[in-house]
Write an enzyme that holds these catalytic residues in place. Structure first.
Site, PDB file in Angstrom:
ATOM      1  N   HIS A 196       0.843  -1.187   0.000  1.00 30.43           N
ATOM      2  CA  HIS A 196       0.000   0.000   0.000  1.00 30.43           C
ATOM      3  C   HIS A 196       0.874   1.231   0.000  1.00 30.43           C
ATOM      4  O   HIS A 196       1.940   1.226   0.611  1.00 30.43           O
ATOM      5  CB  HIS A 196      -0.925   0.009   1.228  1.00 30.43           C
ATOM      6  CG  HIS A 196      -2.095   0.900   1.041  1.00 30.43           C
ATOM      7  ND1 HIS A 196      -2.048   2.240   1.318  1.00 30.43           N
ATOM      8  CD2 HIS A 196      -3.335   0.640   0.561  1.00 30.43           C
ATOM      9  CE1 HIS A 196      -3.221   2.760   1.020  1.00 30.43           C
ATOM     10  NE2 HIS A 196      -4.021   1.826   0.561  1.00 30.43           N
ATOM     11  N   ASP A 201      -7.938  -5.553  -0.246  1.00 33.68           N
ATOM     12  CA  ASP A 201      -8.380  -6.437  -1.323  1.00 33.68           C
ATOM     13  C   ASP A 201      -8.135  -7.905  -1.040  1.00 33.68           C
ATOM     14  O   ASP A 201      -8.788  -8.765  -1.616  1.00 33.68           O
ATOM     15  CB  ASP A 201      -7.662  -6.063  -2.622  1.00 33.68           C
ATOM     16  CG  ASP A 201      -8.121  -4.724  -3.126  1.00 33.68           C
ATOM     17  OD1 ASP A 201      -9.336  -4.505  -3.151  1.00 33.68           O
ATOM     18  OD2 ASP A 201      -7.275  -3.885  -3.479  1.00 33.68           O
TER      19      ASP A 201
HETATM   20  C1  LIG Z   1      -0.569  -0.743  -3.954  1.00 30.95           C
HETATM   21  C2  LIG Z   1       0.690  -0.477  -4.727  1.00 30.95           C
HETATM   22  C3  LIG Z   1       0.292  -0.001  -6.152  1.00 30.95           C
HETATM   23  C4  LIG Z   1       1.500   0.629  -4.038  1.00 30.95           C
HETATM   24  O1  LIG Z   1       2.541   0.980  -4.874  1.00 30.95           O
HETATM   25  P1  LIG Z   1       3.732   1.942  -4.397  1.00 30.95           P
HETATM   26  O2  LIG Z   1       3.321   2.770  -3.259  1.00 30.95           O
HETATM   27  O3  LIG Z   1       4.193   2.652  -5.628  1.00 30.95           O
HETATM   28  O4  LIG Z   1       4.815   0.924  -3.837  1.00 30.95           O
HETATM   29  P2  LIG Z   1       6.079   0.373  -4.603  1.00 30.95           P
HETATM   30  O5  LIG Z   1       5.651  -0.317  -5.856  1.00 30.95           O
HETATM   31  O6  LIG Z   1       7.066   1.484  -4.732  1.00 30.95           O
HETATM   32  O7  LIG Z   1       6.604  -0.726  -3.565  1.00 30.95           O
HETATM   33  C5  LIG Z   1       7.439  -0.448  -2.449  1.00 30.95           C
HETATM   34  C6  LIG Z   1       8.226  -1.734  -2.130  1.00 30.95           C
HETATM   35  O8  LIG Z   1       7.308  -2.777  -1.733  1.00 30.95           O
HETATM   36  C7  LIG Z   1       7.354  -3.855  -2.657  1.00 30.95           C
HETATM   37  N1  LIG Z   1       5.964  -4.225  -2.954  1.00 30.95           N
HETATM   38  C8  LIG Z   1       4.912  -3.399  -3.040  1.00 30.95           C
HETATM   39  N2  LIG Z   1       3.806  -4.088  -3.298  1.00 30.95           N
HETATM   40  C9  LIG Z   1       4.165  -5.371  -3.376  1.00 30.95           C
HETATM   41  C10 LIG Z   1       3.426  -6.535  -3.625  1.00 30.95           C
HETATM   42  N3  LIG Z   1       2.123  -6.504  -3.862  1.00 30.95           N
HETATM   43  N4  LIG Z   1       4.084  -7.697  -3.663  1.00 30.95           N
HETATM   44  C11 LIG Z   1       5.410  -7.741  -3.430  1.00 30.95           C
HETATM   45  N5  LIG Z   1       6.162  -6.658  -3.178  1.00 30.95           N
HETATM   46  C12 LIG Z   1       5.540  -5.482  -3.156  1.00 30.95           C
HETATM   47  C13 LIG Z   1       7.994  -3.289  -3.927  1.00 30.95           C
HETATM   48  O9  LIG Z   1       8.627  -4.308  -4.680  1.00 30.95           O
HETATM   49  C14 LIG Z   1       8.966  -2.307  -3.338  1.00 30.95           C
HETATM   50  O10 LIG Z   1      10.074  -3.027  -2.822  1.00 30.95           O
HETATM   51  P3  LIG Z   1      11.569  -2.408  -2.851  1.00 30.95           P
HETATM   52  O11 LIG Z   1      11.497  -1.177  -1.988  1.00 30.95           O
HETATM   53  O12 LIG Z   1      12.394  -3.502  -2.301  1.00 30.95           O
HETATM   54  O13 LIG Z   1      11.822  -2.086  -4.297  1.00 30.95           O
HETATM   55  C15 LIG Z   1       1.579  -1.757  -4.817  1.00 30.95           C
HETATM   56  O14 LIG Z   1       1.856  -2.194  -3.503  1.00 30.95           O
HETATM   57  C16 LIG Z   1       0.925  -2.858  -5.624  1.00 30.95           C
HETATM   58  O15 LIG Z   1       1.024  -2.868  -6.859  1.00 30.95           O
HETATM   59  N6  LIG Z   1       0.211  -3.818  -4.946  1.00 30.95           N
HETATM   60  C17 LIG Z   1      -0.455  -4.881  -5.622  1.00 30.95           C
HETATM   61  C18 LIG Z   1      -1.788  -4.386  -6.168  1.00 30.95           C
HETATM   62  C19 LIG Z   1      -2.789  -4.121  -5.049  1.00 30.95           C
HETATM   63  O16 LIG Z   1      -3.014  -4.943  -4.188  1.00 30.95           O
HETATM   64  N7  LIG Z   1      -3.457  -2.942  -5.129  1.00 30.95           N
HETATM   65  C20 LIG Z   1      -4.516  -2.589  -4.200  1.00 30.95           C
HETATM   66  C21 LIG Z   1      -4.103  -1.501  -3.256  1.00 30.95           C
HETATM   67  S1  LIG Z   1      -5.377  -1.174  -2.071  1.00 30.95           S
END
Ligand SMILES: CC(C)(COP(=O)(O)OP(=O)(O)OC[C@H]1O[C@@H](n2cnc3c(N)ncnc32)[C@H](O)[C@@H]1OP(=O)(O)O)[C@@H](O)C(=O)NCCC(=O)NCCS
Length: 384
Positions: A269, A320
């Site tokens: 998140h 979710d």
């Molecule tokens: C929600 C989301 C878009 C947030 O994105 P964000 O704030 O840009 O976070 P980032 O993508 O920069 O991730 C930060 C770190 O956590 C890790 N991470 C984030 N979400 C992850 C996931 N679902 N699975 C595994 N690793 C994850 C990233 O690889 C990153 O690791 P690093 O710092 O070692 O590179 C992202 O967590 C995601 O795509 N989640 C899956 C989709 C989801 O469940 N969305 C619903 C949200 S309510």
């Protein structure tokens, strides 16, 4: 010095994705991402999930306080007054291509409903409140009407005076819903009703801030919610659980995904650095519903997925993740999970739209220009 800085001294460049940027003030929703706390208008969401219901939470979000008894009765009558979909909307639902997804349908159908809203064109606050209430009442009906139509069944009329949660399950399945399912469904609506300046709410506020109308604003929001990085994740979670199929296969499946640097749906998140408080409530409901139905496989797979993700990453489950198992236990197909999210978030979107209008200024940030300057135009016939 870049072009924009040259023109005018601006604030420092924010992190990608506007991370941690405070883009405005709001009295609607508070999130403490470190402590894992979510508050609507001063009330902890766990308290509301346990003691309130979706309709009362809608009132709270729109009016800024809990209603008195008489106010609440009058308010509920407003919901009852808008239970039916406009006939034109049902006609439109019949015309969509079979391949269109429920979120695409919702985006177009909600936008079209604005034409038949009795308050269409009326921008007074009382009219906008009625439109917010009408949209909230009708969204679940749109979802179930379309779902039935695309499976060759006629839409079912909701029962006046019953809750939104009851009528969603009733008009989806066409039979009296189990009271426990109604209760859990209602709690999921409460939990997803608002979440501060998430992507779809921000989209709604940007559109509202141009002084466009409420239907255009919520249509923008639905488009933003549809993406798999936002509301679309719950559907992907269920598909993933289906692909895994067996708790014993979860660990290898997740490790394989992580080794390919793939994100696991339902985890992570932007704001929470600990467990999403909504996931805590939903995990328990997922466990209870699974036990009550005697079908624990999906919950067991979820637990194995969670354990593996927690042991191998820094991320926690979000709203979710366990909502997927809860909805599956209610017999709701995965393609409706994100539309249900939209139906709940309609209350938050409209509360934010009304708040935006209460003290409006157009939302128009700047971009740091990183392109070229001072190029001289060469006519086409002189270019190589
Ligand atoms: C929600 C989301 C878009 C947030 O994105 P964000 O704030 O840009 O976070 P980032 O993508 O920069 O991730 C930060 C770190 O956590 C890790 N991470 C984030 N979400 C992850 C996931 N679902 N699975 C595994 N690793 C994850 C990233 O690889 C990153 O690791 P690093 O710092 O070692 O590179 C992202 O967590 C995601 O795509 N989640 C899956 C989709 C989801 O469940 N969305 C619903 C949200 S309510």
């Amino acid at each position: 010095m870049s072009a924009t800085e040259n023109e005018k001294k601006t604030s420092p460049i924010p992190k990608a994705g506007l991370e941690d940027v405070i883009a405005g003030t709001s009295e609607i929703c508070y999130i403490d991402g470190v402590k894992g706390r979510l508050v609507y208008r001063g009330y902890d969401v766990a308290d509301l999930a346990e003691n309130s219901c979706f309709e009362e939470v809608a009132y709270l979000l729109w009016y800024g306080r809990l209603p008195g008894k008489i106010e609440y009765d009058v308010f509920l009558e407003g919901f009852t007054g808008s239970t039916e979909l406009p006939v034109e909307t049902v006609m439109i639902l019949r015309m969509f291509p079979k391949a269109a997804t429920p979120m695409e349908i919702l985006r177009t159908a909600v936008s079209s409903m604005g034409h038949w809203d009795p308050d269409s064109g009326n921008t007074r606050l009382d009219a906008c409140m009625r439109k917010a209430q009408r949209l909230t009442e009708r969204m679940p009906l749109l979802i179930t009407a379309h779902q039935r139509l695309r499976h060759g069944m006629e839409p079912i009329k909701p029962i006046p005076g019953k809750s939104i949660a009851y009528n969603f399950l009733y008009t989806l399945h066409g039979k009296e819903p189990d009271p426990e399912m109604v209760r859990v469904f209602d709690v999921t609506l409460v939990l997803m009703a608002d979440h501060e300046l998430n992507a779809s709410t921000f989209a709604a506020r940007v559109t509202a801030a141009t002084m466009s109308d409420i239907y255009s604003s919520v249509t923008s929001a639905i488009g933003a919610l549809k993406g798999p990085l936002h509301g679309g994740a719950n559907e992907v979670v269920m598909n993933m659980l289906g692909e895994i199929g067996d708790p014993a296969k979860a660990e290898a499946y997740i490790k394989e995904k992580l080794s390919r640097k793939e994100k696991i749906p339902g985890f992570g998140h932007r704001v929470y650095r600990t467990e999403d408080p909504r996931a805590t409530v939903l995990r328990q409901f997922a466990a209870d519903l699974s036990a009550a139905k005697g079908e624990t496989r999906w919950f067991e797979i979820s637990q194995e997925v969670e354990r593996t993700v927690r042991e191998n990453t820094k991320v926690y489950p979000n709203v979710d993740f366990y909502s997927a198992t809860c909805y599956h236990m209610m017999g709701i197909p995965p393609e409706l999970f994100t539309p249900i999210f939209a139906a709940s978030r309609m209350t938050g979107w409209t509360a934010h739209i009304l708040e935006q209008w209460s003290n409006n200024r157009i939302i128009r940030p700047r971009a740091e220009y990183t392109g070229q300057l001072d190029l001289t135009y060469v006519p086409l016939d002189k270019r190589g």
